[in-house]
Design a protein around this motif. Sequence first.
Motif, PDB file in Angstrom:
ATOM      1  N   GLN A  33      -8.442  -6.415  -3.598  1.00  0.00           N
ATOM      2  CA  GLN A  33      -9.417  -5.226  -4.496  1.00  0.00           C
ATOM      3  C   GLN A  33      -8.707  -3.738  -4.418  1.00  0.00           C
ATOM      4  O   GLN A  33      -8.975  -2.902  -4.776  1.00  0.00           O
ATOM      5  CB  GLN A  33     -10.737  -6.000  -4.067  1.00  0.00           C
ATOM      6  N   GLU A  34      -8.489  -3.702  -3.077  1.00  0.00           N
ATOM      7  CA  GLU A  34      -8.087  -2.674  -1.916  1.00  0.00           C
ATOM      8  C   GLU A  34      -7.113  -1.358  -2.784  1.00  0.00           C
ATOM      9  O   GLU A  34      -6.787  -0.787  -3.434  1.00  0.00           O
ATOM     10  CB  GLU A  34      -8.053  -2.366  -1.018  1.00  0.00           C
TER      11      GLU A  34
ATOM     12  N   LYS B 132       0.412  -0.726   0.011  1.00  0.00           N
ATOM     13  CA  LYS B 132      -0.052   0.052   0.400  1.00  0.00           C
ATOM     14  C   LYS B 132       0.803   1.425  -0.327  1.00  0.00           C
ATOM     15  O   LYS B 132       0.477   2.044  -0.662  1.00  0.00           O
ATOM     16  CB  LYS B 132      -0.729  -0.122   1.104  1.00  0.00           C
TER      17      LYS B 132
ATOM     18  N   LYS C 125      -4.653   1.673 -10.031  1.00  0.00           N
ATOM     19  CA  LYS C 125      -5.103   2.306 -10.850  1.00  0.00           C
ATOM     20  C   LYS C 125      -4.924   3.719 -10.863  1.00  0.00           C
ATOM     21  O   LYS C 125      -4.815   4.583 -11.464  1.00  0.00           O
ATOM     22  CB  LYS C 125      -6.576   1.998 -10.784  1.00  0.00           C
ATOM     23  N   LYS C 126      -5.552   4.197  -9.656  1.00  0.00           N
ATOM     24  CA  LYS C 126      -5.395   5.664  -9.632  1.00  0.00           C
ATOM     25  C   LYS C 126      -4.557   6.027  -9.800  1.00  0.00           C
ATOM     26  O   LYS C 126      -4.047   6.989 -10.082  1.00  0.00           O
ATOM     27  CB  LYS C 126      -6.195   5.982  -7.996  1.00  0.00           C
TER      28      LYS C 126
ATOM     29  N   SER D 160       1.057   3.747  -3.122  1.00  0.00           N
ATOM     30  CA  SER D 160       0.465   5.230  -2.625  1.00  0.00           C
ATOM     31  C   SER D 160       1.250   5.791  -3.705  1.00  0.00           C
ATOM     32  O   SER D 160       1.407   7.648  -3.862  1.00  0.00           O
ATOM     33  CB  SER D 160       0.045   5.417  -1.601  1.00  0.00           C
TER      34      SER D 160
ATOM     35  N   ASN E  18      -6.921  -7.779   0.867  1.00  0.00           N
ATOM     36  CA  ASN E  18      -7.125  -6.553   0.763  1.00  0.00           C
ATOM     37  C   ASN E  18      -7.122  -7.005  -1.003  1.00  0.00           C
ATOM     38  O   ASN E  18      -6.286  -5.394  -1.441  1.00  0.00           O
ATOM     39  CB  ASN E  18      -6.615  -6.022   1.335  1.00  0.00           C
TER      40      ASN E  18
ATOM     41  N   GLU F 232      -5.445  -3.353  -6.152  1.00  0.00           N
ATOM     42  CA  GLU F 232      -5.814  -2.934  -7.141  1.00  0.00           C
ATOM     43  C   GLU F 232      -6.448  -1.025  -7.399  1.00  0.00           C
ATOM     44  O   GLU F 232      -6.165  -1.069  -8.401  1.00  0.00           O
ATOM     45  CB  GLU F 232      -6.866  -4.413  -8.039  1.00  0.00           C
ATOM     46  N   LYS F 233      -7.609  -0.881  -6.940  1.00  0.00           N
ATOM     47  CA  LYS F 233      -7.920   0.960  -6.867  1.00  0.00           C
ATOM     48  C   LYS F 233      -7.399   1.357  -6.972  1.00  0.00           C
ATOM     49  O   LYS F 233      -7.359   2.043  -7.462  1.00  0.00           O
ATOM     50  CB  LYS F 233      -9.314   0.408  -5.868  1.00  0.00           C
ATOM     51  N   LEU F 234      -6.041   1.640  -5.396  1.00  0.00           N
ATOM     52  CA  LEU F 234      -5.014   2.280  -5.174  1.00  0.00           C
ATOM     53  C   LEU F 234      -4.231   2.619  -6.664  1.00  0.00           C
ATOM     54  O   LEU F 234      -4.265   3.143  -6.831  1.00  0.00           O
ATOM     55  CB  LEU F 234      -4.768   2.355  -4.066  1.00  0.00           C
TER      56      LEU F 234
END
Length: 137
Positions: free
Chosen positions: A107-108, A85, A114-115, A89, A105, A110-112
Amino acid sequence: MNKKLKIGIVGCGAIGSTLARAISFDFINKVKLTGLYDIDKDKSYRLAEELNDQKLVSSNLDNLIKTSKLVIEATSQKDAFSIAKKSISASRDILIMSVGGIIHNYQELEKLAKKKKARIFIPSGAICGIDGLKAAA
């Protein structure tokens, strides 16, 4: 001119050390080891000494992440998620060796990713870090 991929390794145990040696000796023309970090500083210093470059030792995880484009997590399942993470980040790609530590975790992350425009690499076997390194390079 081809820029070398800058790689930092978190965890200087058996897996991290094997990957550091491969990066430093076998893949030297394609990638550059920029940092080593382990919560046990002695492990970092011993590995850096073996690689003949004490400057590789990072004083903390943030410094390792800052100097790397790809972070290799080779620690433990309990630390894998927080390292992943933090790396993502900072918009760094990550190769996660301790897959069990992120599975619930994912998916969390993966979303981060992508962002933050970062990539997550998950090797297909417990000790397939060399194949993962080739794919990342």
